[in-house]
Design a protein around this motif. Structure first.
Motif, PDB file in Angstrom:
ATOM      1  N   ALA A 170       0.817  -1.171   0.033  1.00  0.00           N
ATOM      2  CA  ALA A 170       0.408  -0.311  -0.105  1.00  0.00           C
ATOM      3  C   ALA A 170       1.209   1.688  -0.278  1.00  0.00           C
ATOM      4  O   ALA A 170       1.446   1.659   0.529  1.00  0.00           O
ATOM      5  N   PHE A 171       0.501   2.466  -0.438  1.00  0.00           N
ATOM      6  CA  PHE A 171       1.062   3.569  -0.487  1.00  0.00           C
ATOM      7  C   PHE A 171       0.386   4.813  -0.544  1.00  0.00           C
ATOM      8  O   PHE A 171      -0.696   5.385  -1.313  1.00  0.00           O
ATOM      9  N   GLU A 231       7.849   6.879  -9.384  1.00  0.00           N
ATOM     10  CA  GLU A 231       7.123   6.279 -10.079  1.00  0.00           C
ATOM     11  C   GLU A 231       6.977   4.814  -8.605  1.00  0.00           C
ATOM     12  O   GLU A 231       7.884   4.852  -7.705  1.00  0.00           O
ATOM     13  N   VAL A 232       6.268   3.722  -8.806  1.00  0.00           N
ATOM     14  CA  VAL A 232       5.598   2.693  -7.725  1.00  0.00           C
ATOM     15  C   VAL A 232       5.892   1.116  -8.256  1.00  0.00           C
ATOM     16  O   VAL A 232       5.167   1.488  -9.573  1.00  0.00           O
ATOM     17  N   SER A 233       6.255  -0.088  -7.438  1.00  0.00           N
ATOM     18  CA  SER A 233       6.181  -0.723  -8.383  1.00  0.00           C
ATOM     19  C   SER A 233       5.079  -0.834  -8.679  1.00  0.00           C
ATOM     20  O   SER A 233       3.485  -0.402  -8.130  1.00  0.00           O
ATOM     21  N   THR A 262       1.601  12.349 -15.295  1.00  0.00           N
ATOM     22  CA  THR A 262       0.354  11.778 -14.640  1.00  0.00           C
ATOM     23  C   THR A 262       1.569  11.777 -13.356  1.00  0.00           C
ATOM     24  O   THR A 262       2.389  11.991 -13.799  1.00  0.00           O
ATOM     25  N   VAL A 263       0.533  11.797 -12.189  1.00  0.00           N
ATOM     26  CA  VAL A 263       1.454  12.039 -11.266  1.00  0.00           C
ATOM     27  C   VAL A 263       2.165  10.883 -10.359  1.00  0.00           C
ATOM     28  O   VAL A 263       3.571  11.253 -10.624  1.00  0.00           O
ATOM     29  N   TYR A 264       2.097   9.651 -10.787  1.00  0.00           N
ATOM     30  CA  TYR A 264       2.482   8.881 -10.340  1.00  0.00           C
ATOM     31  C   TYR A 264       2.339   7.246 -11.296  1.00  0.00           C
ATOM     32  O   TYR A 264       1.777   7.587 -12.387  1.00  0.00           O
ATOM     33  N   ALA A 265       3.816   6.965 -11.844  1.00  0.00           N
ATOM     34  CA  ALA A 265       3.456   5.808 -12.851  1.00  0.00           C
ATOM     35  C   ALA A 265       4.038   4.228 -11.909  1.00  0.00           C
ATOM     36  O   ALA A 265       4.709   4.690 -11.475  1.00  0.00           O
ATOM     37  N   LYS A 266       3.038   3.629 -12.707  1.00  0.00           N
ATOM     38  CA  LYS A 266       3.535   2.328 -12.551  1.00  0.00           C
ATOM     39  C   LYS A 266       4.307   1.825 -13.544  1.00  0.00           C
ATOM     40  O   LYS A 266       3.977   1.792 -14.789  1.00  0.00           O
TER      41      LYS A 266
END
Ligand SMILES: O=P(O)(O)OC[C@H]1O[C@H](OP(=O)(O)OP(=O)(O)O)[C@H](O)[C@@H]1O
Ligand SMILES: O=c1[nH]c(=O)c2nc[nH]c2[nH]1
Ligand SMILES: [Mg+2]
Length: 175
Positions: A17-18, A149-151, A132-136
């Motif tokens: 969880a993030f 970047e998150v996993s 985008t703010v976050y990217a996987k």
């Protein structure tokens, strides 16, 4: 015996969880804007609803862009992705500003995960800039600019989807 194993949701598969607070999200959106300021100017911001609405408002405010349009796409039922549904397309006025291909337009979303949503919008506006703010990792190649970047096995919890609640201590009986 036997029987089919229940299908796991994206979140169950993700595991990690993030959680993101409002404060953190605002800071990350501002950091995104610093990068976008090097790329623009943009005629308009196109928010992919609903998750893109909050970052689009912050980015547009920082960049001084007053024309904001939406493309309304739904795919996740809570944490499980189904077929993509375009509930509202890009307006004629915004299309015109982007010369029909999206040139000079900025598409904003909160995150890319599998990249399915981003791919669909890129097909509508091939020359637009996608942020985008976050990217996987799976969706990352579709994005022009992002901040963190998150996993792939992480689930991001946004502040508009969460609330503060009691968390028991790590050690049993310590409460
Ligand atoms: O890269 P993908 O695997 O396509 O996933 C990313 C999309 O999923 C979420 O939207 P969702 O469809 O849950 O709708 P919402 O923005 O209304 O919450 C998120 O806001 C992105 O738009
Ligand atoms: O709140 C969310 N967190 C995520 O990690 C995610 N991936 C797709 N859609 C998502 N929504
Ligand atoms: Mg979304």
């Amino acid at each position: 015996m036997g029987g089919e194993a229940p299908e796991l949701s994206e979140q169950e598969r993700a595991g990690k969880a993030f959680p993101v607070s409002w404060d953190q999200f605002h800071r990350d959106c501002r950091a995104l804007t610093w990068r976008l300021n090097e790329v623009g100017p943009f005629h308009a911001v196109i928010a992919i609803t609903r998750g893109g609405l909050v970052p689009a408002a912050i980015v547009a405010r920082e960049l001084g862009v007053r024309v904001i349009d939406t493309v309304c796409i739904a795919s996740y039922d809570h944490t499980k992705q189904g077929d993509l549904q375009v509930l509202k397309g890009i307006s004629e006025a915004a299309m015109k500003l982007g010369g029909g291909t999206g040139k000079g337009l900025l598409i904003v979303d909160d995150l890319v995960d599998t990249g399915k949503t981003g791919k669909l919008v890129r097909e509508m506006l091939p020359d637009a800039h996608f942020a985008t703010v976050y990217a996987k990792p799976k969706g990352r190649p579709l994005v022009d600019t992002f901040i963190t970047e998150v996993s792939q096995d992480t689930w991001i919890f946004f502040p508009w989807d969460t609330a503060l609640s009691y968390h028991p201590p790590l050690r049993d009986g310590a409460a």
